[in-house]
Design a protein around this motif. Sequence first.
Motif, PDB file in Angstrom:
ATOM      1  N   PRO A 284       8.364  -9.588   7.305  1.00 25.92           N
ATOM      2  CA  PRO A 284       7.186  -8.861   6.834  1.00 25.92           C
ATOM      3  C   PRO A 284       6.888  -7.659   7.711  1.00 25.92           C
ATOM      4  CG  PRO A 284       6.757 -11.223   6.978  1.00 25.92           C
ATOM      5  CD  PRO A 284       8.058 -10.981   7.672  1.00 25.92           C
ATOM      6  N   GLY A 285       6.413  -6.600   7.106  1.00 26.22           N
ATOM      7  CA  GLY A 285       6.036  -5.403   7.849  1.00 26.22           C
ATOM      8  C   GLY A 285       4.575  -5.076   7.614  1.00 26.22           C
ATOM      9  N   SER A 286       3.892  -4.674   8.650  1.00 28.73           N
ATOM     10  CA  SER A 286       2.458  -4.412   8.557  1.00 28.73           C
ATOM     11  C   SER A 286       2.189  -2.913   8.478  1.00 28.73           C
ATOM     12  CB  SER A 286       1.739  -4.992   9.784  1.00 28.73           C
ATOM     13  OG  SER A 286       0.350  -4.726   9.720  1.00 28.73           O
ATOM     14  N   LEU A 287       1.499  -2.515   7.421  1.00 28.55           N
ATOM     15  CA  LEU A 287       1.054  -1.123   7.302  1.00 28.55           C
ATOM     16  C   LEU A 287      -0.126  -1.067   6.342  1.00 28.55           C
ATOM     17  CD1 LEU A 287       2.003   0.091   4.312  1.00 28.55           C
ATOM     18  CD2 LEU A 287       4.210   0.256   5.424  1.00 28.55           C
ATOM     19  N   SER A 288      -0.872   0.040   6.403  1.00 31.47           N
ATOM     20  CA  SER A 288      -2.028   0.221   5.534  1.00 31.47           C
ATOM     21  C   SER A 288      -1.555   0.844   4.220  1.00 31.47           C
ATOM     22  CB  SER A 288      -3.062   1.128   6.211  1.00 31.47           C
ATOM     23  OG  SER A 288      -4.182   1.324   5.376  1.00 31.47           O
ATOM     24  N   THR A 289      -1.742   0.121   3.127  1.00 28.20           N
ATOM     25  CA  THR A 289      -1.278   0.588   1.828  1.00 28.20           C
ATOM     26  C   THR A 289      -2.281   1.574   1.230  1.00 28.20           C
ATOM     27  OG1 THR A 289      -0.238  -1.562   1.458  1.00 28.20           O
ATOM     28  CG2 THR A 289      -0.531  -0.136  -0.471  1.00 28.20           C
ATOM     29  N   ARG A 299       4.361  -1.209  -3.085  1.00 23.40           N
ATOM     30  CA  ARG A 299       4.178  -2.168  -2.001  1.00 23.40           C
ATOM     31  C   ARG A 299       4.231  -3.602  -2.530  1.00 23.40           C
ATOM     32  NH1 ARG A 299       4.954  -2.809   3.388  1.00 23.40           N
ATOM     33  NH2 ARG A 299       3.273  -3.980   4.399  1.00 23.40           N
ATOM     34  N   THR A 303       6.973  -6.465  -1.534  1.00 21.31           N
ATOM     35  CA  THR A 303       6.541  -7.765  -1.021  1.00 21.31           C
ATOM     36  C   THR A 303       7.131  -8.897  -1.854  1.00 21.31           C
ATOM     37  OG1 THR A 303       4.466  -6.787  -0.235  1.00 21.31           O
ATOM     38  CG2 THR A 303       4.522  -9.188  -0.486  1.00 21.31           C
TER      39      THR A 303
END
Length: 398
Positions: A284-289, A299, A303
């Motif tokens: 998993p990668g964390s970023l603000s969509t 996105r 996922t």
Amino acid sequence: MSASCPTRPRSSDSPPPAERGDPVGFHNVRLTESQAHDALTSAADRIAPPRMPWARDPINILAVSGGAAGGAFGAGLLVGLTRVGRRPAFAVVTGISTGALIAPFAFLGPDWDERLTRAFTGGLAQRRLGLLGLIPGRRAGLYPVAALDGLIEPFIDAAVLKAVAAAHDEGRRLFVGTTDLDRQQASIWDLGAIATQGQTEGKGEAALALFRTVLAASASLPGLFPPRLIACESGGEIYHEMHVDGGVATPLFVLPDALLRWKQVGRRLRGGRVHIIVNMVLAPGSLSTPDNAASVAIRSFDTMLRFSYRQAISAAAAFCAGAGLPLDVASVPASSEVGNGLSFDTTAMRATFDAAVESAADPDVWIAATTPPQGLAEYLSWPFGSDDGDAADSDKRD
């Protein structure tokens, strides 16, 4: 017989025949349960004769996933493994979507690395699938049929079919998956059988066309590429099946479903090893969509894909554990700068390819899912295996 058969028109009022047929002019090229059993039995008997265990060669199986432009990772990894002398000889190779386009060259071995390299780094993908190639409103895909065909035809020719047929005759097997949209079923195609039948006088062009069509269908992501129609014959009637990306039905497969339940599979494949190449980032990668429809859709799709791949690998790990087969998985590292898999920018694909070539020298490029499976379990956050050593594995990867 086929020439005189009536053709059933495609219509929602005319469902496909109850009995799924063979492509016109070919037989036993799509695996039923019994054919899947026979195919692997033949491969096992020829490569590892049950009566001569001392002469047994390991039956290495390779499954290559989809991932669109991310296929540059799988191509680069195979080429890199060749260069460092660590590439297994695969007895069975399976492919889905972009993995289907890699699979013939993974199957044929190092002698075809130059062609595999050109396919993913030569710039043809950008020329054929760049923004200028988009044709909104045309048929059932943004790109015309010719866009994907133009990626396949220069690399899949009569020489490839001849080589695949020779390997098939040795007992090795090459399987590719598509999704039969009419029946909502996966189709597993035996490309070696297609290639072998193509060596018969007068069938070469038809076999090459079917071989290419199956590869194109496997890579035809719905909405992006139009579906492929395959003319089949059943009950003395010709009808057309609609096939799309194999990833719609399954993101990857180690063996046809029928063989996963085969009680003798562990004995037949004893001493072998399963390898899976995943052409995308699994972690998993964390970023603000961004709060807009396009970003949310992209996105969400990304996922969904990551979860589906992780679930598929989990199922493969369970199968391998039951059969006593070691399982190794290689995927695009989370630190990679691979972006949108639908961006076929040549510079980015070459960078992905080169990074994968370099990574092949790392003994840890394969994450083992054997006992104890700490590395893969921690990496994908799966609840199997003990937790001992997870921190060490994490530090090792970092």
